[in-house]
Design an enzyme around this catalytic site. Structure first.
Site, PDB file in Angstrom:
ATOM      1  N   ALA A 150       0.850  -1.241  -0.030  1.00 28.91           N
ATOM      2  CA  ALA A 150      -0.021   0.111  -0.155  1.00 28.91           C
ATOM      3  C   ALA A 150       0.846   1.133  -0.174  1.00 28.91           C
ATOM      4  O   ALA A 150       1.011   1.980   1.069  1.00 28.91           O
ATOM      5  CB  ALA A 150      -0.795   0.067   1.352  1.00 28.91           C
ATOM      6  N   VAL A 151       1.535   1.453  -0.982  1.00 26.56           N
ATOM      7  CA  VAL A 151       2.427   2.591  -1.203  1.00 26.56           C
ATOM      8  C   VAL A 151       1.940   3.874  -2.046  1.00 26.56           C
ATOM      9  O   VAL A 151       2.844   4.542  -2.539  1.00 26.56           O
ATOM     10  CB  VAL A 151       3.826   1.860  -1.832  1.00 26.56           C
ATOM     11  CG1 VAL A 151       4.540   1.024  -0.988  1.00 26.56           C
ATOM     12  CG2 VAL A 151       3.687   1.267  -3.094  1.00 26.56           C
ATOM     13  N   GLY A 152       0.699   3.863  -2.472  1.00 28.50           N
ATOM     14  CA  GLY A 152      -0.069   4.717  -3.115  1.00 28.50           C
ATOM     15  C   GLY A 152      -0.692   4.351  -4.258  1.00 28.50           C
ATOM     16  O   GLY A 152      -1.012   3.074  -4.506  1.00 28.50           O
ATOM     17  N   HIS A 168     -24.376  18.558  25.705  1.00 23.69           N
ATOM     18  CA  HIS A 168     -23.658  17.746  26.702  1.00 23.69           C
ATOM     19  C   HIS A 168     -24.397  16.504  27.044  1.00 23.69           C
ATOM     20  O   HIS A 168     -25.712  16.580  27.224  1.00 23.69           O
ATOM     21  CB  HIS A 168     -23.514  18.634  28.192  1.00 23.69           C
ATOM     22  CG  HIS A 168     -22.919  17.829  29.206  1.00 23.69           C
ATOM     23  ND1 HIS A 168     -21.474  17.575  29.327  1.00 23.69           N
ATOM     24  CD2 HIS A 168     -23.542  17.308  30.433  1.00 23.69           C
ATOM     25  CE1 HIS A 168     -21.232  16.996  30.271  1.00 23.69           C
ATOM     26  NE2 HIS A 168     -22.237  16.671  31.026  1.00 23.69           N
TER      27      HIS A 168
HETATM   28  P1  NAD Z   1      -0.575   6.854   0.992  1.00 21.37           P
HETATM   29  O1  NAD Z   1       0.105   7.712   0.178  1.00 21.37           O
HETATM   30  O2  NAD Z   1      -1.568   7.262   1.919  1.00 21.37           O
HETATM   31  O3  NAD Z   1       0.607   5.900   1.812  1.00 21.37           O
HETATM   32  C1  NAD Z   1       1.500   5.318   0.994  1.00 21.37           C
HETATM   33  C2  NAD Z   1       2.881   5.080   2.235  1.00 21.37           C
HETATM   34  O4  NAD Z   1       3.792   3.988   1.616  1.00 21.37           O
HETATM   35  C3  NAD Z   1       3.568   6.502   2.494  1.00 21.37           C
HETATM   36  O5  NAD Z   1       3.701   6.302   3.946  1.00 21.37           O
HETATM   37  C4  NAD Z   1       4.923   6.273   1.925  1.00 21.37           C
HETATM   38  O6  NAD Z   1       6.111   6.887   2.598  1.00 21.37           O
HETATM   39  C5  NAD Z   1       4.911   4.582   1.866  1.00 21.37           C
HETATM   40  N1  NAD Z   1       6.003   4.329   0.785  1.00 21.37           N
HETATM   41  C6  NAD Z   1       6.059   4.550  -0.444  1.00 21.37           C
HETATM   42  N2  NAD Z   1       6.837   3.627  -1.066  1.00 21.37           N
HETATM   43  C7  NAD Z   1       7.257   2.859  -0.001  1.00 21.37           C
HETATM   44  C8  NAD Z   1       8.309   1.693  -0.062  1.00 21.37           C
HETATM   45  N3  NAD Z   1       8.952   1.249  -1.037  1.00 21.37           N
HETATM   46  N4  NAD Z   1       8.364   0.949   1.129  1.00 21.37           N
HETATM   47  C9  NAD Z   1       7.637   1.337   2.175  1.00 21.37           C
HETATM   48  N5  NAD Z   1       6.920   2.394   2.278  1.00 21.37           N
HETATM   49  C10 NAD Z   1       6.523   3.103   1.127  1.00 21.37           C
HETATM   50  O7  NAD Z   1      -1.206   5.744  -0.025  1.00 21.37           O
HETATM   51  P2  NAD Z   1      -2.077   4.332   0.178  1.00 21.37           P
HETATM   52  O8  NAD Z   1      -2.172   3.923   1.717  1.00 21.37           O
HETATM   53  O9  NAD Z   1      -1.655   3.392  -0.722  1.00 21.37           O
HETATM   54  O10 NAD Z   1      -3.500   5.184  -0.105  1.00 21.37           O
HETATM   55  C11 NAD Z   1      -3.735   5.536  -1.375  1.00 21.37           C
HETATM   56  C12 NAD Z   1      -4.520   6.606  -1.427  1.00 21.37           C
HETATM   57  O11 NAD Z   1      -5.863   6.182  -1.143  1.00 21.37           O
HETATM   58  C13 NAD Z   1      -4.370   7.896  -0.335  1.00 21.37           C
HETATM   59  O12 NAD Z   1      -3.491   8.907  -0.769  1.00 21.37           O
HETATM   60  C14 NAD Z   1      -5.665   8.187  -0.270  1.00 21.37           C
HETATM   61  O13 NAD Z   1      -5.863   9.380  -0.955  1.00 21.37           O
HETATM   62  C15 NAD Z   1      -6.657   7.179  -0.419  1.00 21.37           C
HETATM   63  N6  NAD Z   1      -7.415   6.423   0.631  1.00 21.37           N
HETATM   64  C16 NAD Z   1      -8.175   7.346   1.507  1.00 21.37           C
HETATM   65  C17 NAD Z   1      -8.355   6.743   2.721  1.00 21.37           C
HETATM   66  C18 NAD Z   1      -9.295   7.758   3.638  1.00 21.37           C
HETATM   67  O14 NAD Z   1      -9.580   8.900   3.123  1.00 21.37           O
HETATM   68  N7  NAD Z   1      -9.382   7.308   4.955  1.00 21.37           N
HETATM   69  C19 NAD Z   1      -8.459   5.495   3.009  1.00 21.37           C
HETATM   70  C20 NAD Z   1      -7.481   4.852   2.300  1.00 21.37           C
HETATM   71  C21 NAD Z   1      -6.965   5.213   1.040  1.00 21.37           C
END
Ligand code: NAD
Ligand code: FAD
Length: 461
Positions: free
Chosen positions: A266-268, A440
């Protein structure tokens, strides 16, 4: 080939596209919506909704598995048994209800919905291929709402035991061990949920902190809860490869192996811009995303883009607001995407809400600010709910007390986000919040008290 004509053609039936279509239909615009997979897009089918269902189920399972809180209020229970197939069935039934509802709303708005893959021919024409044949659609306006998809890591390709969020939400059995790569939204929400379902979870984050999007003050309570759940959290660590139940990771030149039946990557997410003729339009881009202005107009006249395909923040409520606006613009209304803030919520335990500027960002923007905190440990309602972790924080200008940012971390604080957003949109000052009577006993009293704290006269601390 079927020849169709319409005023507005929308490609993608996720929150951006289906809301644009409903609003366009309501405004009397002849509208066609094309969806390649399932109405509701990522959010309803494999994102917001199934993940929140799983988080809820996991919370309930955990409350029974670790019954300290229940014991404290006098409840004694036998050992719980999780029927995960039933959990999955329940989650899927919510998805079906909501996606079915979208179909009904589209019909009610007199939108023509085509299920099939749209291929863009030019800025006014697309061909839709479905099981039942081909249609050529000529439209005056084209709205691109093709959304996004999980980003793979070259060394950890999706497939087999390497899961995307979509795969993780489709699991029919709970694994014994799970490694989560990425401590962002998805990694933290789903990582915690699986830990609560009894999975041994290890989280691996490349940056030096979890949830890098939020400031450390907000993420500390989440980090504490991870420790309670015995989730091992490794920050500043890179995932290298996965083989036969072992994830190899590296930090400071040292490698180690993490046992894992499954790995959730889950890296984006990346925008869906390839494979359907978008490149033929030669639109101006902003990195990998379609570039838009404050009306979601692209560089081509009458071609609009909304939602995840246009970049951060990739959130369903942003996509919906953009979709609604574009429909109104096409109908000739005066609109611009000039919202003061887009709320962000992380549905971790405890939940995090952020609306507007953090203290750090506010300080960078103006020299003098006021910050007020109110901890839930001084809030009666939080105590009765057996979860008084966290706080509400209000950031305001020092000179005129106009509120710049509101944040909270705590049990169920997602439901406070609407009050926070409203305050910011209405240009509230600290006094407006402080003088509003908050009912409250509610957790929202902490909002009132945080504003009072910023004015240096909190009452209940
Ligand atoms: P994210 O961008 O939130 O987090 C990705 C994380 O992965 C970051 O902390 C980053 O530093 C890390 N990362 C990147 N490459 C890496 C690597 N090679 N090794 C280890 N860590 C690494 O992305 P996500 O969690 O995949 O979510 C995607 C998108 O989905 C989010 O940006 C958001 O917009 C959306 N989302 C929103 C919600 C919400 O609103 N509650 C919930 C889930 C997803
Ligand atoms: P999408 O929802 O991705 O929809 C795009 C649609 O377009 C898809 O259905 C796709 O099939 C279709 N499509 C693409 N190309 C074509 C084509 N050529 N022809 C026809 N159809 C096409 N956001 C939140 O705000 N809150 C949350 O709690 C939250 N939780 C999430 C949890 C997870 C696990 C994930 C993965 C995401 C989460 N999100 C959350 C993000 C949210 O799902 C997205 O921001 C939102 O779905 C974006 O909407 P969209 O309409 O831009 O795109």
């Amino acid at each position: 080939m079927n020849e169709l004509r319409c005023k507005v053609l929308i490609i993608g039936g996720g929150p951006g596209g289906y809301v644009a279509a409903i609003r366009a239909g309501q405004l009397g615009l002849d509208t066609i919506l094309v969806e390649a997979d399932r109405l509701g897009g990522t959010c309803l089918n494999v994102g917001c909704i199934p993940s929140k269902a799983l988080i809820h189920a996991a919370g309930a399972a955990h409350a029974l598995r670790e019954p300290r809180a229940l014991n404290a209020i006098g409840l004694e229970l036998g050992p719980p048994r999780l029927d995960f197939a039933k959990t999955v069935g329940w989650k899927d039934s919510i998805v079906a209800r909501l996606t079915g509802g979208v179909g009904v709303l589209l019909k009610k708005a007199k939108v023509r919905t085509l299920l099939g893959m749209a291929t863009i021919i030019d800025g006014k024409t697309a061909i839709v291929r479905s099981d039942t044949g081909e249609s050529r659609i000529a439209a005056e306006h084209l709205v691109i709402a093709s959304g996004s998809e999980p980003t793979p890591l070259p060394a950890l390709k999706f497939g087999g035991d390497v899961l995307s969020s979509t795969d993780a939400l489709a699991l029919t059995e709970v694994p014994e061990t799970l490694a989560v790569v990425g401590a962002g939204y998805i990694g933290m929400e789903l990582g915690q949920a699986f830990a609560k379902l009894g999975v041994k979870v290890t989280i691996v984050e490349a940056l030096p902190k979890i949830l890098p999007l939020y400031d450390s003050e907000l993420t500390q309570p989440v980090a504490r809860r991870l420790a309670d759940l015995e989730v091992e959290t490794l920050v500043g660590v890179r995932a290298l490869s996965f083989n036969k139940g072992s994830l190899r990771v590296e930090a400071d030149g040292k490698e180690r192996a993490i046992p894992a039946d499954k790995v959730l990557v889950a890296v984006g997410r990346r925008p869906r811009t390839a494979g359907f003729g978008l490149e033929t339009l030669d639109l101006a881009m902003s990195g990998p995303f379609v570039r838009i202005d404050d009306q979601c107009a692209t560089s081509m006249r009458n071609v609009w883009a909304i939602g995840d395909v246009t970049g951060e923040p990739m959130l369903a409520h942003r996509a919906m607001a953009q979709g609604e606006m574009v429909a109104e613009l096409v109908a000739g209304e005066k609109r611009a995407f000039d919202n003061k803030a887009i709320p962000a919520i992380c549905f971790t335990d405890p939940e995090i809400v952020a609306v507007g500027l953090s203290p750090e960002a506010a300080r960078a923007a103006r020299s003098e600010i006021r910050v007020g905190h109110f901890p839930f440990r001084a809030n009666g309602r939080a105590m009765t709910l057996q979860d008084d972790e966290g706080f509400v924080r209000v950031v305001a200008r020092a000179d005129n007390h106009v509120v710049l940012g509101i944040h909270a971390v705590g049990h169920g604080v997602s439901e406070l986000s609407s009050a926070f957003s409203l305050a910011l949109e209405m240009g509230a000052r600290l006094e407006d919040i402080a003088l509003t009577i908050h009912a409250h006993p509610t957790m929202s009293e902490a909002f009132n008290e945080a504003a009072l704290a910023a004015l240096s006269h909190a009452l209940h601390i």
